[in-house]
Design a protein around this motif. Sequence first.
Motif, PDB file in Angstrom:
ATOM      1  N   MET A 153       0.837  -1.191   0.066  1.00 14.88           N
ATOM      2  CA  MET A 153      -0.032   0.059  -0.121  1.00 14.88           C
ATOM      3  C   MET A 153       0.692   1.342   0.121  1.00 14.88           C
ATOM      4  SD  MET A 153      -1.341   0.094   3.787  1.00 14.88           S
ATOM      5  CE  MET A 153      -0.365   0.315   5.229  1.00 14.88           C
ATOM      6  N   SER A 154       0.345   2.396  -0.648  1.00  8.31           N
ATOM      7  CA  SER A 154       0.920   3.616  -0.415  1.00  8.31           C
ATOM      8  C   SER A 154       0.204   4.805  -0.124  1.00  8.31           C
ATOM      9  CB  SER A 154       1.688   3.820  -2.118  1.00  8.31           C
ATOM     10  OG  SER A 154       2.386   3.162  -2.610  1.00  8.31           O
ATOM     11  N   LEU A 155       0.743   5.513   0.691  1.00  9.92           N
ATOM     12  CA  LEU A 155      -0.160   6.838   1.377  1.00  9.92           C
ATOM     13  C   LEU A 155       0.468   7.836   0.817  1.00  9.92           C
ATOM     14  CD1 LEU A 155      -0.193   6.030   5.325  1.00  9.92           C
ATOM     15  CD2 LEU A 155      -1.754   4.935   3.323  1.00  9.92           C
ATOM     16  N   LEU A 156      -0.485   8.658  -0.004  1.00 14.27           N
ATOM     17  CA  LEU A 156       0.003   9.825  -1.010  1.00 14.27           C
ATOM     18  C   LEU A 156      -0.518  10.991  -0.061  1.00 14.27           C
ATOM     19  CD1 LEU A 156      -1.463   8.362  -4.130  1.00 14.27           C
ATOM     20  CD2 LEU A 156       0.866   7.924  -3.175  1.00 14.27           C
ATOM     21  N   PHE A 157       0.498  11.776  -0.175  1.00 11.88           N
ATOM     22  CA  PHE A 157       0.314  13.445   0.583  1.00 11.88           C
ATOM     23  C   PHE A 157       0.326  14.356  -0.453  1.00 11.88           C
ATOM     24  CE2 PHE A 157       1.703  10.118   3.405  1.00 11.88           C
ATOM     25  CZ  PHE A 157       1.123  10.507   4.616  1.00 11.88           C
ATOM     26  N   GLY A 158      -0.173  15.626  -0.085  1.00  9.28           N
ATOM     27  CA  GLY A 158      -0.202  16.771  -0.993  1.00  9.28           C
ATOM     28  C   GLY A 158       1.069  17.339  -0.971  1.00  9.28           C
ATOM     29  N   SER A 159       1.907  17.364  -0.112  1.00 12.73           N
ATOM     30  CA  SER A 159       3.458  17.495  -0.012  1.00 12.73           C
ATOM     31  C   SER A 159       4.269  16.533   0.349  1.00 12.73           C
ATOM     32  CB  SER A 159       3.457  18.867   0.827  1.00 12.73           C
ATOM     33  OG  SER A 159       3.284  18.313   2.078  1.00 12.73           O
ATOM     34  N   SER A 160       5.463  16.820   0.564  1.00 12.97           N
ATOM     35  CA  SER A 160       6.420  15.577   0.969  1.00 12.97           C
ATOM     36  C   SER A 160       6.658  15.754   2.322  1.00 12.97           C
ATOM     37  CB  SER A 160       7.534  15.779   0.031  1.00 12.97           C
ATOM     38  OG  SER A 160       7.275  15.449  -1.385  1.00 12.97           O
ATOM     39  N   PRO A 161       5.862  15.074   3.335  1.00  8.89           N
ATOM     40  CA  PRO A 161       6.235  15.216   4.822  1.00  8.89           C
ATOM     41  C   PRO A 161       7.425  14.570   5.151  1.00  8.89           C
ATOM     42  CG  PRO A 161       4.479  13.794   4.101  1.00  8.89           C
ATOM     43  CD  PRO A 161       4.682  14.249   3.043  1.00  8.89           C
ATOM     44  N   ASP A 162       8.119  15.249   6.015  1.00  8.65           N
ATOM     45  CA  ASP A 162       9.466  14.792   6.561  1.00  8.65           C
ATOM     46  C   ASP A 162       9.042  13.338   7.412  1.00  8.65           C
ATOM     47  OD1 ASP A 162      10.922  16.686   5.687  1.00  8.65           O
ATOM     48  OD2 ASP A 162      10.864  17.955   7.331  1.00  8.65           O
ATOM     49  N   GLU A 163       7.862  13.597   8.107  1.00  9.52           N
ATOM     50  CA  GLU A 163       7.605  12.229   8.671  1.00  9.52           C
ATOM     51  C   GLU A 163       5.915  12.260   8.957  1.00  9.52           C
ATOM     52  OE1 GLU A 163       9.238  12.834  12.848  1.00  9.52           O
ATOM     53  OE2 GLU A 163       7.445  14.006  13.531  1.00  9.52           O
ATOM     54  N   ILE A 164       5.277  10.999   9.227  1.00  7.82           N
ATOM     55  CA  ILE A 164       4.029  10.766   9.256  1.00  7.82           C
ATOM     56  C   ILE A 164       3.638  10.080  10.453  1.00  7.82           C
ATOM     57  CG2 ILE A 164       3.460  10.821   6.812  1.00  7.82           C
ATOM     58  CD1 ILE A 164       3.337   7.732   6.998  1.00  7.82           C
ATOM     59  N   THR A 165       2.471  10.002  10.798  1.00  4.84           N
ATOM     60  CA  THR A 165       1.994   9.374  12.124  1.00  4.84           C
ATOM     61  C   THR A 165       1.107   8.647  11.913  1.00  4.84           C
ATOM     62  OG1 THR A 165       3.107  10.968  13.620  1.00  4.84           O
ATOM     63  CG2 THR A 165       1.273   9.556  14.501  1.00  4.84           C
ATOM     64  N   LEU A 166       0.914   7.391  12.217  1.00  6.91           N
ATOM     65  CA  LEU A 166      -0.461   6.461  12.002  1.00  6.91           C
ATOM     66  C   LEU A 166      -0.919   6.225  13.193  1.00  6.91           C
ATOM     67  CD1 LEU A 166       1.191   3.895   9.541  1.00  6.91           C
ATOM     68  CD2 LEU A 166       0.020   5.988   9.242  1.00  6.91           C
ATOM     69  N   ASP A 167      -1.946   6.162  13.412  1.00  6.28           N
ATOM     70  CA  ASP A 167      -2.621   5.872  14.683  1.00  6.28           C
ATOM     71  C   ASP A 167      -4.107   5.275  14.653  1.00  6.28           C
ATOM     72  OD1 ASP A 167      -2.844   5.730  17.665  1.00  6.28           O
ATOM     73  OD2 ASP A 167      -3.109   7.864  17.667  1.00  6.28           O
ATOM     74  N   ASP A 168      -4.585   4.866  15.781  1.00  8.90           N
ATOM     75  CA  ASP A 168      -5.745   4.380  15.879  1.00  8.90           C
ATOM     76  C   ASP A 168      -6.285   3.359  14.533  1.00  8.90           C
ATOM     77  OD1 ASP A 168      -6.509   6.126  17.735  1.00  8.90           O
ATOM     78  OD2 ASP A 168      -7.045   7.767  16.265  1.00  8.90           O
ATOM     79  N   PHE A 169      -5.684   2.073  15.129  1.00  9.31           N
ATOM     80  CA  PHE A 169      -5.814   1.116  13.990  1.00  9.31           C
ATOM     81  C   PHE A 169      -6.983   0.204  14.326  1.00  9.31           C
ATOM     82  CE2 PHE A 169      -1.297   2.070  13.818  1.00  9.31           C
ATOM     83  CZ  PHE A 169      -0.924   2.142  12.652  1.00  9.31           C
ATOM     84  N   PHE A 170      -7.713  -0.367  13.386  1.00  9.23           N
ATOM     85  CA  PHE A 170      -9.036  -1.042  13.434  1.00  9.23           C
ATOM     86  C   PHE A 170      -9.181  -2.250  12.288  1.00  9.23           C
ATOM     87  CE2 PHE A 170      -9.966   3.166  14.724  1.00  9.23           C
ATOM     88  CZ  PHE A 170     -10.557   3.008  16.243  1.00  9.23           C
ATOM     89  N   VAL A 171      -9.743  -3.217  12.658  1.00  9.98           N
ATOM     90  CA  VAL A 171     -10.034  -4.123  11.549  1.00  9.98           C
ATOM     91  C   VAL A 171     -11.611  -4.314  11.787  1.00  9.98           C
ATOM     92  CG1 VAL A 171      -7.901  -5.490  11.395  1.00  9.98           C
ATOM     93  CG2 VAL A 171      -9.853  -6.144  13.195  1.00  9.98           C
ATOM     94  N   ARG A 172     -12.389  -4.898  10.789  1.00  3.62           N
ATOM     95  CA  ARG A 172     -13.826  -5.074  10.768  1.00  3.62           C
ATOM     96  C   ARG A 172     -13.902  -6.432  10.608  1.00  3.62           C
ATOM     97  NH1 ARG A 172     -18.293  -4.092  12.898  1.00  3.62           N
ATOM     98  NH2 ARG A 172     -20.415  -4.447  11.342  1.00  3.62           N
ATOM     99  N   TYR A 173     -14.568  -7.292  11.420  1.00  2.66           N
ATOM    100  CA  TYR A 173     -14.796  -8.532  11.387  1.00  2.66           C
ATOM    101  C   TYR A 173     -16.351  -8.953  10.995  1.00  2.66           C
ATOM    102  CZ  TYR A 173     -11.123  -8.899  14.942  1.00  2.66           C
ATOM    103  OH  TYR A 173      -9.758  -8.793  15.650  1.00  2.66           O
TER     104      TYR A 173
END
Length: 244
Positions: A158-178
Amino acid sequence: MNKFVTGIVAMASLALAAPAQADPITLGAGDVGTAFEINLNGFSGDSSGIVDGLTSTLIFTLDSVIGNSYNFSYEVANTTDGGVTSRISSFAFNVDPDIAGAIVDGAYRYAFVADGRASEPHLPNRVGNVDVCFRAAIAGSCSGRGGVTEGESGTGSMSLLFGSSPDEITLDDFFVRYQSITGADGVSSATGEQITSTTTGGSTSGTPVPAPGMLGLLALALASLGFMRRRRVGTQAEVQPAYA
């Protein structure tokens, strides 16, 4: 050793062995090669609450950062057991800064990104809107057909695309659907949320750490040991026989 001190040491040791709640995971170009594993439970929106046996694991590896694109490998493992069956139809999380788009392939081939439309990526069971979800099949929400069943894993990129080129990103609040759940006292669908995470590679974010309160207990135990030792030495000095 004093029994009180022994108890404190035992509690501190147990606490240090247990991981803390999962923290947000921050990644930059220097973290290419970092892998992080998210462990999730399962819960429903009614009185049944947490569903025993309903569990899963997400594993992500940051493969590259190219311009405005953060590129990952992913694995979705359905670890449901204990006589319960389930199918994971999607996984989701929040991203900072906001993403402009996403590309995905493999077991989960359809990305659904929040972009201000009336229809937003949404998970039930009191979760609400999320920034992005990846689905095994096309659907109007973060649910639907397909996905991995208990004991199986699904992989892809998977690729996450941003409007600019961020120096870092933060991922949080992970979920799955059963979905397609059986053996869980009438619960047929549920959502899983992150409970712990571990990280290997260049980033330390999300790595299990001892809770600050437990560090305090450990310090108290060590101080108590020192006090007991000084007290014992002082007592021995008091009863030392005098020599002519």
